[in-house]
Design a protein around this motif. Structure first.
Motif, short mmCIF file in Angstrom:
data_model
loop_
_atom_site.label_atom_id
_atom_site.label_comp_id
_atom_site.label_asym_id
_atom_site.label_seq_id
_atom_site.Cartn_x
_atom_site.Cartn_y
_atom_site.Cartn_z
N ARG A 23 0.62 -1.05 0.19
CA ARG A 23 -0.04 -0.30 -0.19
C ARG A 23 0.99 1.13 -0.12
N GLY A 24 1.70 1.17 0.94
CA GLY A 24 3.04 2.48 1.04
C GLY A 24 3.60 1.73 -0.42
N LEU A 25 4.09 1.19 -1.34
CA LEU A 25 4.17 2.24 -3.42
C LEU A 25 3.60 2.26 -3.75
N ARG A 26 1.73 1.95 -3.51
CA ARG A 26 1.19 1.98 -4.73
C ARG A 26 1.24 4.02 -4.37
N TRP A 27 0.91 4.25 -2.67
CA TRP A 27 0.41 5.32 -2.82
C TRP A 27 1.54 6.83 -3.11
N SER A 28 2.47 6.11 -3.11
CA SER A 28 4.09 6.60 -3.79
C SER A 28 4.18 6.91 -5.10
N LEU A 29 3.55 5.44 -6.03
CA LEU A 29 3.87 5.56 -7.00
C LEU A 29 3.10 6.74 -7.25
N TRP A 30 1.80 7.08 -6.91
CA TRP A 30 0.57 7.84 -7.32
C TRP A 30 0.52 9.34 -6.95
N THR A 31 1.52 9.30 -6.14
CA THR A 31 1.84 10.72 -5.98
C THR A 31 2.46 11.46 -6.64
N ALA A 35 0.80 14.22 -9.23
CA ALA A 35 2.16 16.02 -9.12
C ALA A 35 3.23 15.99 -10.54
N ALA A 36 2.87 14.98 -11.22
CA ALA A 36 4.09 14.81 -12.45
C ALA A 36 3.42 16.45 -13.52
N PRO A 37 2.39 16.25 -13.28
CA PRO A 37 2.30 18.36 -14.53
C PRO A 37 2.61 19.27 -13.81
N LEU A 38 2.50 19.21 -11.92
CA LEU A 38 3.33 20.99 -11.81
C LEU A 38 3.91 21.18 -11.99
N ALA A 169 -6.91 16.51 -10.98
CA ALA A 169 -6.80 16.43 -12.49
C ALA A 169 -7.72 17.81 -13.15
N ALA A 170 -8.18 17.44 -12.28
CA ALA A 170 -9.69 18.66 -12.53
C ALA A 170 -9.56 19.89 -11.88
N GLY A 171 -7.93 19.40 -10.39
CA GLY A 171 -7.72 20.53 -9.55
C GLY A 171 -6.76 21.35 -10.94
N TYR A 172 -6.14 20.53 -11.49
CA TYR A 172 -5.18 20.87 -12.25
C TYR A 172 -6.24 22.31 -13.56
N SER A 173 -7.27 21.34 -13.68
CA SER A 173 -8.48 22.51 -14.85
C SER A 173 -8.55 23.22 -14.55
N LEU A 174 -9.69 23.54 -13.05
CA LEU A 174 -9.33 24.34 -12.53
C LEU A 174 -8.63 25.77 -12.34
N TYR A 175 -7.46 25.20 -12.24
CA TYR A 175 -6.25 26.18 -12.30
C TYR A 175 -6.04 27.03 -13.71
N ALA A 176 -6.60 25.80 -15.00
CA ALA A 176 -6.42 26.30 -16.05
C ALA A 176 -7.34 27.23 -16.36
N LEU A 177 -8.27 27.22 -15.88
CA LEU A 177 -9.66 27.88 -16.47
C LEU A 177 -9.95 29.67 -15.76
N ALA A 426 5.09 15.29 -18.41
CA ALA A 426 3.76 14.11 -17.56
C ALA A 426 3.01 13.96 -17.86
N VAL A 427 3.01 13.89 -19.61
CA VAL A 427 1.71 13.28 -20.12
C VAL A 427 1.71 11.30 -20.35
N ALA A 428 2.90 11.48 -20.38
CA ALA A 428 3.42 10.16 -20.76
C ALA A 428 3.69 9.14 -19.34
N LEU A 429 3.38 10.24 -18.40
CA LEU A 429 3.60 8.62 -16.90
C LEU A 429 1.94 8.72 -16.35
N THR A 430 1.31 9.57 -17.21
CA THR A 430 -0.24 9.78 -16.96
C THR A 430 -0.67 8.49 -18.00
#
Length: 445
Positions: A23-31, A35-38, A169-177, A426-430
């Motif tokens: 579980r720790g590895l799973r959520w580390s990966l997802w973090t 975070a990759a687009p930032l 991703a929706a959070g990033y999109s709100l920033y974009a808008l 970031a796109v490739a990772l997603t």
């Protein structure tokens, strides 16, 4: 996981520790993935290099757990297993391209004799440093796909991960808008070099942001389809409202990006999600999904009518780039010019009609063939295709993650025809994370 020789109490402790490790590895990966687009879509070297190190560390820790018998091995659905040897061969070939002193050296090294008086020991790649960086990026993306496949957990865990991705991703999109509405000319405090009239979020290029938002949107479509299938249409509001709201934000940001290729690729991805429905189910949802994809494409076409006026000029420019890239491929069809070396060799075939600098072929397929050679590019495409077919098989068996993987693969395949957005880290990772989740053989956990 049962371990012989341990008392029941110790066995329970061992199993709990193994579960916590996974579980720790799973959520580390997802973090890492979320975070990759930032940092500007992780496009600069200083942005993607730490991600590559983090993925490498996670892969090493996961591998140690598998070797020690603490973590299990999750099989990929057929023919996803072929992606492992194919990717390994491509990585090995790209690494060989960067080595000096091997036969088949690029002609650019012989040309240095006129400058240095003696030609140095050449490499197959025209730019070995760029090739080594390309190897690192490809290993990073492949590592994310492998880790997502093996660490995704059960079906509920994978759906939870996909939901987190959609909301982030929706959070990033709100920033974009907000960025577009306020007329900001900066990205995360840095000056925006281009596309100041479009939504780009933390990305520099609007096409890259469109590919990212589109991937999240097709993922949201798969999640919403599962909700409708299990609980009916009313559950979209009662239970799945966060994903539904996120999907609406993503769709608005996608139109705001003003990327024609991104919109078209997303429409293809949505239609792929519709056709990847579980066997014998959702006949009405198929029609709604296909209709939604068509409406999105038609509405976006009207919304971007002003941009279609310049399409003829841009098509002509792309055709010049494609023709020059085909010339590069013809020069070294087997050995290639070196992965990542496109920018170094393109000036040699650059058409005079092109005014702006060219660092990408604007076609993932052509650029891969020019860099890796035709056999290497085919191997890479075959690896991705194997995972996409695996996603299709799991989707037809009822996997929501598999359905999202089919949509992401279709989007990437379409967008890669006409642009380099799937190459942005970031796109490739997603894309790798979503496809990797979907390619795993389903379990009931």
């Amino acid at each position: 996981m049962r371990v012989q020789g341990l008392a029941p109490a110790n066995e329970a402790i061992y199993a709990a520790a193994a579960m916590g490790w996974e579980r720790g590895l799973r959520w580390s990966l997802w973090t890492i993935v979320c975070a990759a687009p930032l940092p500007f879509g992780a496009a600069p070297g200083w942005a993607w290099a730490p991600l590559a190190v983090a993925v490498g560390v996670l892969t090493a820790v996961w591998g140690a757990g598998v070797a020690a018998g603490v973590l299990g091995w999750r099989a990929a659905a057929r023919p996803g297993g072929w992606a492992y040897p194919l990717t390994a061969l491509v990585l090995a070939w790209a690494a060989i391209q960067s080595l000096h002193g091997l036969p088949g050296a690029h002609p650019v090294w012989a040309g240095l004799a006129d400058v240095l008086g003696q030609a140095p020991a050449g490499a197959i790649s025209a730019d070995p440093a760029a090739t080594r960086a390309a190897v690192a990026r490809l290993a990073m993306v492949g590592g994310v796909a492998v880790l997502a496949l093996h660490l995704g957990g059960g079906a509920a865990d994978r759906e939870r991960l996909l939901t987190v991705l959609v909301v982030v991703a929706a959070g990033y999109s709100l920033y974009a808008l907000a960025e577009m509405a306020a007329g900001w000319d900066t990205i995360l405090g840095a000056a925006q070099p281009a596309y100041r009239d479009a939504a780009t979020a933390p990305f520099i290029n609007r096409n890259a942001f469109a590919a990212y938002a589109g991937t999240a949107l097709v993922t949201a479509a798969a999640l919403l389809a599962a909700t409708v299938r299990r609980r009916g249409w009313l559950a979209l509001i009662e239970r799945a409202w966060p994903v539904l709201a996120a999907a609406l934000v993503l769709a608005a940001a996608l139109v705001g990006a003003q990327s024609r290729g991104g919109l078209a690729a997303t429409a293809v991805g949505l239609i792929a999600v519709a056709f990847a429905r579980p066997r014998g189910r959702e006949p009405r949802w198929l029609a709604w999904s296909v209709g939604g994809g068509v409406v999105l494409a038609a509405g976006s076409t009207l919304a971007l009518m002003a941009r279609w006026g310049a399409v003829g000029e841009q098509v002509a420019e792309r055709l010049h780039i494609y023709a020059a890239t085909l010339e590069l491929i013809a020069q070294r069809p087997l050995l290639g010019h070196g992965a990542g070396a496109f920018a170094a060799v393109f000036p040699g075939v650059r058409p005079p009609a092109l005014a702006d600098p060219v660092v990408h072929a604007h076609s993932v397929y052509l650029q891969a063939a020019a860099g890796l050679g035709v056999p290497g590019a085919l191997g890479l495409l075959a690896a991705v295709a194997a995972l996409a077919v695996a996603c299709w098989r799991t989707a037809r068996g009822g996997s929501v993650a598999g359905r999202a993987g089919v949509g992401a693969a279709a989007l990437a395949a379409t967008h890669g025809l006409i642009d380099f957005a799937p190459q942005v880290p970031a796109v490739a990772l997603t894309l790798a994370a979503v496809i990797g989740l979907g390619a795993a053989r389903p379990s009931r956990a």
